[in-house]
Motif scaffolding. Structure first.
Motif, short mmCIF file in Angstrom:
data_model
loop_
_atom_site.label_atom_id
_atom_site.label_comp_id
_atom_site.label_asym_id
_atom_site.label_seq_id
_atom_site.Cartn_x
_atom_site.Cartn_y
_atom_site.Cartn_z
N ASN A 94 1.55 -36.59 8.33
CA ASN A 94 2.90 -36.05 8.20
C ASN A 94 3.87 -37.06 7.60
OD1 ASN A 94 2.52 -33.40 9.24
ND2 ASN A 94 2.47 -34.21 11.31
N SER A 95 3.61 -38.34 7.81
CA SER A 95 4.49 -39.39 7.29
C SER A 95 4.20 -39.69 5.82
CB SER A 95 4.37 -40.66 8.13
OG SER A 95 3.04 -41.13 8.14
N GLY A 96 3.25 -39.00 5.22
CA GLY A 96 2.95 -39.17 3.80
C GLY A 96 2.51 -40.58 3.46
N THR A 97 3.16 -41.20 2.48
CA THR A 97 2.79 -42.54 2.04
C THR A 97 3.73 -43.61 2.60
OG1 THR A 97 4.11 -42.26 0.02
CG2 THR A 97 1.76 -41.70 -0.10
N GLN A 98 4.43 -43.26 3.67
CA GLN A 98 5.32 -44.23 4.32
C GLN A 98 4.50 -45.38 4.90
OE1 GLN A 98 7.60 -42.60 7.57
NE2 GLN A 98 8.24 -44.62 8.29
N MET A 99 4.88 -46.61 4.57
CA MET A 99 4.20 -47.80 5.06
C MET A 99 4.89 -48.31 6.33
SD MET A 99 1.60 -49.74 3.92
CE MET A 99 1.53 -49.78 2.13
N PRO A 100 4.15 -48.91 7.27
CA PRO A 100 4.81 -49.52 8.43
C PRO A 100 5.87 -50.53 8.00
CG PRO A 100 2.43 -49.45 8.75
CD PRO A 100 2.68 -49.04 7.33
N ASP A 101 6.98 -50.55 8.69
CA ASP A 101 8.09 -51.45 8.33
C ASP A 101 7.65 -52.90 8.23
OD1 ASP A 101 9.56 -49.17 8.49
OD2 ASP A 101 10.67 -49.72 10.30
N ARG A 102 6.71 -53.29 9.08
CA ARG A 102 6.32 -54.69 9.16
C ARG A 102 5.68 -55.20 7.87
NH1 ARG A 102 2.74 -51.84 12.40
NH2 ARG A 102 0.53 -51.93 11.82
N VAL A 103 5.13 -54.30 7.05
CA VAL A 103 4.50 -54.73 5.81
C VAL A 103 5.54 -55.29 4.85
CG1 VAL A 103 3.20 -53.99 3.77
CG2 VAL A 103 2.57 -53.13 6.03
N ALA A 104 6.61 -54.52 4.60
CA ALA A 104 7.66 -55.00 3.70
C ALA A 104 8.33 -56.25 4.24
CB ALA A 104 8.70 -53.90 3.49
N THR A 105 8.56 -56.29 5.56
CA THR A 105 9.19 -57.45 6.17
C THR A 105 8.33 -58.70 6.02
OG1 THR A 105 10.31 -56.04 7.79
CG2 THR A 105 10.14 -58.39 8.31
N SER A 106 7.02 -58.53 6.28
CA SER A 106 6.10 -59.67 6.21
C SER A 106 5.95 -60.16 4.78
CB SER A 106 4.74 -59.26 6.77
OG SER A 106 3.78 -60.29 6.63
N GLY A 399 -9.28 -34.79 13.25
CA GLY A 399 -9.53 -34.55 11.84
C GLY A 399 -8.46 -35.03 10.89
N PHE A 400 -7.40 -35.70 11.41
CA PHE A 400 -6.33 -36.15 10.54
C PHE A 400 -5.60 -37.34 11.13
CE2 PHE A 400 -4.80 -32.86 13.36
CZ PHE A 400 -3.57 -33.32 13.83
N LEU A 401 -5.00 -38.16 10.26
CA LEU A 401 -4.23 -39.33 10.69
C LEU A 401 -2.82 -38.91 11.10
CD1 LEU A 401 -5.18 -41.88 7.88
CD2 LEU A 401 -5.98 -41.89 10.25
N GLY A 402 -2.26 -39.66 12.06
CA GLY A 402 -0.89 -39.39 12.47
C GLY A 402 0.13 -40.09 11.60
N GLY A 403 -0.28 -41.20 10.96
CA GLY A 403 0.65 -41.95 10.13
C GLY A 403 1.53 -42.85 10.97
N VAL A 404 2.80 -42.98 10.59
CA VAL A 404 3.72 -43.89 11.27
C VAL A 404 4.98 -43.15 11.71
CG1 VAL A 404 2.88 -45.91 10.04
CG2 VAL A 404 4.79 -44.61 9.09
N THR A 405 5.66 -43.72 12.70
CA THR A 405 6.93 -43.15 13.17
C THR A 405 8.06 -43.61 12.25
OG1 THR A 405 7.19 -45.02 14.71
CG2 THR A 405 6.13 -43.02 15.56
N SER A 406 9.28 -43.20 12.58
CA SER A 406 10.42 -43.44 11.69
C SER A 406 10.70 -44.91 11.47
CB SER A 406 11.66 -42.75 12.24
OG SER A 406 11.96 -43.21 13.56
N SER A 407 10.50 -45.73 12.48
CA SER A 407 10.70 -47.18 12.34
C SER A 407 9.95 -47.90 13.44
CB SER A 407 12.20 -47.53 12.39
OG SER A 407 12.77 -47.11 13.62
N ALA A 408 9.83 -49.20 13.32
CA ALA A 408 9.09 -50.02 14.28
C ALA A 408 9.68 -49.85 15.68
CB ALA A 408 9.12 -51.48 13.87
N GLY A 409 8.80 -49.71 16.67
CA GLY A 409 9.23 -49.59 18.06
C GLY A 409 9.56 -48.19 18.51
#
Length: 423
Positions: A94-106, A399-409
């Motif tokens: 559902n989160s599509g291609t949204q990457m975890p926030d920590r990737v951009a920060t790191s 059968g499917f990935l959940g992806g990531v939430t809106s932001s870390a935490g």
């Protein structure tokens, strides 16, 4: 889809002919699983969908065997993935291609010393993140017809030899000692899905398995098949379990090299079950280690091409390697109770991230299954994900990935109601 249908029909025809000539058996089997799925905490808010694979991934398979005498038997399995809600063979979270926030920060911290304008740096990160997510965030994005399993083998008096696309030894142990049996968002592996903490299936594998008494054991070798390198993409794994009277124990190991031949994702798992009261208590502990992530080695060349600087490309490559490394522990405890048509599962899972980013996630909840018949059942799922630190995992399904939430935490709750039919 028309092309896939024609291919599947042709294969079934060939197998039917082969079966008639050799007097072997070919079994058509499958699972159809779909229902209502509600997830909170996403960037777009709470999302309700009709989803395929809530308890188990929907599938269609062909399984065959031929007794050739003397204790030998030829076997095969071809199993495809089916998205019951759309008729496709692929899906995205559902989160599509949204990457975890920590990737951009790191990554931003890793290239902070470069003489780059902030806008240029951020544009490169956005471009690379989108490319990585587009190629990796989803299930069977390549659209392979028999993505789930595809192997042929020979059962002998001294064990079974199979080759093709198969489940890894480590994953088999993880599934066996999970109270939910990998079903639903309550499964242990759900909190360690982005990036993936386990290789579930691998192509180009050769496996040897034995089963005697209460002991089941297997060894697997996976050929990387990278031109010019015998070590690139190579996989080794093994597992052994013992089932006794009222208990079972097991150990599994997965080890893989990345496309450069460097040691990549590695897992060691131990698990046990014991009958307690009217049900069974499950527990497992797994280590997750990856110092050289797979599938991201081309970042340096792409950034070098876009910026004209090899030094900038190398710096971004190093930063992304650091961002996708894994060092974590996965723990699971659960209880499974079946009485008449009712099956209850309660469980608690914890992903303990040992890196400085500390992306921890806990999950807990229950599932309930009511058997309408031997082949059809109704299911209900309630799972809560608590993300801590830089943790950002959203619940998915079998059968499917959940992806990531809106932001870390930010945490997430999953409510699902479904029906599952097996044939």
């Amino acid at each position: 889809m028309k092309k896939l249908t024609l291919v599947a029909t042709a294969i079934m025809g060939l197998l039917s002919t082969s079966a008639a000539m050799a007097q072997s058996t070919v079994t058509v089997y499958g699972i159809l699983d779909a229902g209502y799925n509600h997830v909170s905490g996403l960037r777009q808010g709470s999302v309700s969908t009709i989803a395929s694979g809530i308890m188990e991934g929907s599938r269609f398979g062909l399984r065959g065997s031929e007794d050739i005498g003397g204790g030998y038997k030829a076997i095969f399995t071809l199993e495809n993935r089916l998205e019951l809600d759309t008729g496709s063979v692929t899906n995205r979270p559902n989160s599509g291609t949204q990457m975890p926030d920590r990737v951009a920060t790191s990554v931003a911290a890793g290239v902070a010393g470069l003489p780059l304008p902030v806008a240029t740096r951020d544009a490169i990160i956005t471009s690379v993140n989108t490319t990585l997510a587009t190629g990796a965030f989803g299930v069977n994005l390549a659209g392979n017809l028999f993505d789930r399993q595809a192997y042929v083998g020979l059962v002998t008096p001294v064990g079974a030899f199979t080759m093709g696309r198969q489940y890894t030894p480590g994953y088999l142990v993880a599934a066996q000692f999970d109270a939910s049996q990998t079903q639903s968002s309550l499964a242990a592996g759900q909190v360690a899905s982005l990036p993936a903490a386990f290789d579930i299936r691998l192509s180009n594998t050769l496996q040897y398995a034995i089963q005697t008494g209460g002991v089941t054991a297997l060894l697997m070798y996976g050929a990387g098949e990278v031109a010019g390198s015998n070590s690139a993409g190579r996989f080794w794994g093994g597992m052994a379990t013992y089932k006794g009277n009222g208990f079972s124990v097991g150990y599994g190991h997965n080890g893989k090299n990345n496309e450069l031949g460097q040691k990549s994702l590695t897992n060691d798992l131990i698990g046990a079950t014991v009958d307690v009261g009217p049900g069974t208590l499950y527990g497992q502990y797994a280590t997750i280690k990856d110092d050289n992530p797979t599938g991201i080695s081309s970042i340096a060349s792409s950034v070098t091409t876009s910026t004209g600087s090899a030094a900038v490309g190398a710096a971004f490559q190093s930063a992304y390697n650091a961002a996708f490394r894994q060092d974590a522990r996965l723990m699971h405890i659960g209880y499974r109770l079946t009485t008449g048509p009712h099956t209850w599962v309660v469980a608690f899972n914890r992903l303990d991230d040992k890196r400085t980013v500390n992306a921890d996630t806990d999950s807990y909840g229950f599932t309930y299954t009511y058997a309408l018949s031997k082949r059809t059942n109704l299911n209900a799922v309630l799972t809560r994900f608590n993300n801590k630190g830089q943790g950002q995992v959203a619940p998915g399904g079998n059968g499917f990935l959940g992806g990531v939430t809106s932001s870390a935490g930010v945490g997430s709750t999953n409510i699902a109601l479904g029906i599952r039919h097996t044939f």
